[in-house]
Write a protein that holds these residues in place. Sequence first.
Motif, PDB file in Angstrom:
ATOM      1  N   MET A  82       0.850  -1.147   0.000  1.00  0.00           N
ATOM      2  CA  MET A  82       0.000   0.000   0.000  1.00  0.00           C
ATOM      3  C   MET A  82       0.906   1.222   0.000  1.00  0.00           C
ATOM      4  N   ARG A  83       0.433   2.293  -0.627  1.00  0.00           N
ATOM      5  CA  ARG A  83       1.204   3.538  -0.671  1.00  0.00           C
ATOM      6  C   ARG A  83       0.527   4.581   0.201  1.00  0.00           C
ATOM      7  N   ALA A  84       1.293   5.172   1.099  1.00  0.00           N
ATOM      8  CA  ALA A  84       0.773   6.249   1.932  1.00  0.00           C
ATOM      9  C   ALA A  84       0.763   7.540   1.117  1.00  0.00           C
ATOM     10  N   THR A  85      -0.220   8.372   1.336  1.00  0.00           N
ATOM     11  CA  THR A  85      -0.326   9.631   0.599  1.00  0.00           C
ATOM     12  C   THR A  85       0.842  10.557   0.935  1.00  0.00           C
ATOM     13  N   HIS A 100      -7.820  11.408   8.859  1.00  0.00           N
ATOM     14  CA  HIS A 100      -8.749  10.287   8.660  1.00  0.00           C
ATOM     15  C   HIS A 100      -8.991   9.547   9.980  1.00  0.00           C
ATOM     16  N   LEU A 101      -7.924   9.247  10.701  1.00  0.00           N
ATOM     17  CA  LEU A 101      -8.061   8.546  11.977  1.00  0.00           C
ATOM     18  C   LEU A 101      -8.814   9.391  13.003  1.00  0.00           C
ATOM     19  N   LEU A 121       1.720   5.664  14.201  1.00  0.00           N
ATOM     20  CA  LEU A 121       1.266   6.115  12.882  1.00  0.00           C
ATOM     21  C   LEU A 121       1.472   7.607  12.667  1.00  0.00           C
ATOM     22  N   GLY A 122       1.789   8.328  13.727  1.00  0.00           N
ATOM     23  CA  GLY A 122       2.039   9.762  13.633  1.00  0.00           C
ATOM     24  C   GLY A 122       3.204  10.137  14.515  1.00  0.00           C
ATOM     25  N   ILE A 159       1.621  14.776  12.835  1.00  0.00           N
ATOM     26  CA  ILE A 159       1.681  14.581  11.391  1.00  0.00           C
ATOM     27  C   ILE A 159       1.873  13.095  11.093  1.00  0.00           C
ATOM     28  N   ASP A 160       1.615  12.709   9.855  1.00  0.00           N
ATOM     29  CA  ASP A 160       1.735  11.311   9.446  1.00  0.00           C
ATOM     30  C   ASP A 160       3.193  10.861   9.489  1.00  0.00           C
ATOM     31  N   GLN A 161       3.424   9.691  10.025  1.00  0.00           N
ATOM     32  CA  GLN A 161       4.770   9.124  10.119  1.00  0.00           C
ATOM     33  C   GLN A 161       5.249   8.582   8.772  1.00  0.00           C
ATOM     34  N   PHE A 162       4.369   7.974   7.992  1.00  0.00           N
ATOM     35  CA  PHE A 162       4.786   7.244   6.795  1.00  0.00           C
ATOM     36  C   PHE A 162       4.367   7.922   5.497  1.00  0.00           C
ATOM     37  N   ARG A 163       4.237   9.235   5.466  1.00  0.00           N
ATOM     38  CA  ARG A 163       3.734   9.900   4.264  1.00  0.00           C
ATOM     39  C   ARG A 163       4.643   9.639   3.063  1.00  0.00           C
TER      40      ARG A 163
END
Length: 161
Positions: free
Chosen positions: A1-4, A13-14, A29-30, A39-43
């Motif tokens: 899967m690709r993170a945005t 979203h969460l 996850l952040g 912020i998102d960890q895996f963007r």
Amino acid sequence: MRATAGWTALTRHLQRLGATDEEILAAGLGRLASTGRVIDQFRDRLVFPIKAANADGDPEIHGWIGRRNPTHDGDDGHSPKAGPKSLNTAETVAFHKRSAIYRPSVTELDPHATVIVCEGSIDALAIAAHAASARQSRYFAPVSPSGTALTDTQAALVLAI
């Protein structure tokens, strides 16, 4: 899967699903930005789940491996702005990097299958794909210790395969 590629797409979203900032941080996850926002960890990374068995023996996701988008690699393969090439979930209640292995294949293995220990998740995935294309996936079990030196705990997990 690709993170945005967005800075807060997953976080927002969460939060809409009812997760608190503390839960997002605790799940790995952040992370906190210099502004204090989550912020998102895996963007903008290719993301692979790291699974482990729960108390009932069923697999569940305990962590993630995120591979940096190769378009952000410099000529020398490094990009300080894009972060490390591979990024694992931070240590959490559920995820302990030195106690986990990544195994891309879910094929039932032959009892005499060969375990192949790879440096990273992409290497393990490439071997799994090659074995599957040759209809040999049940005879090979590629695994990755996710960027750590193979620990005794990880070796025990490999032996249990």
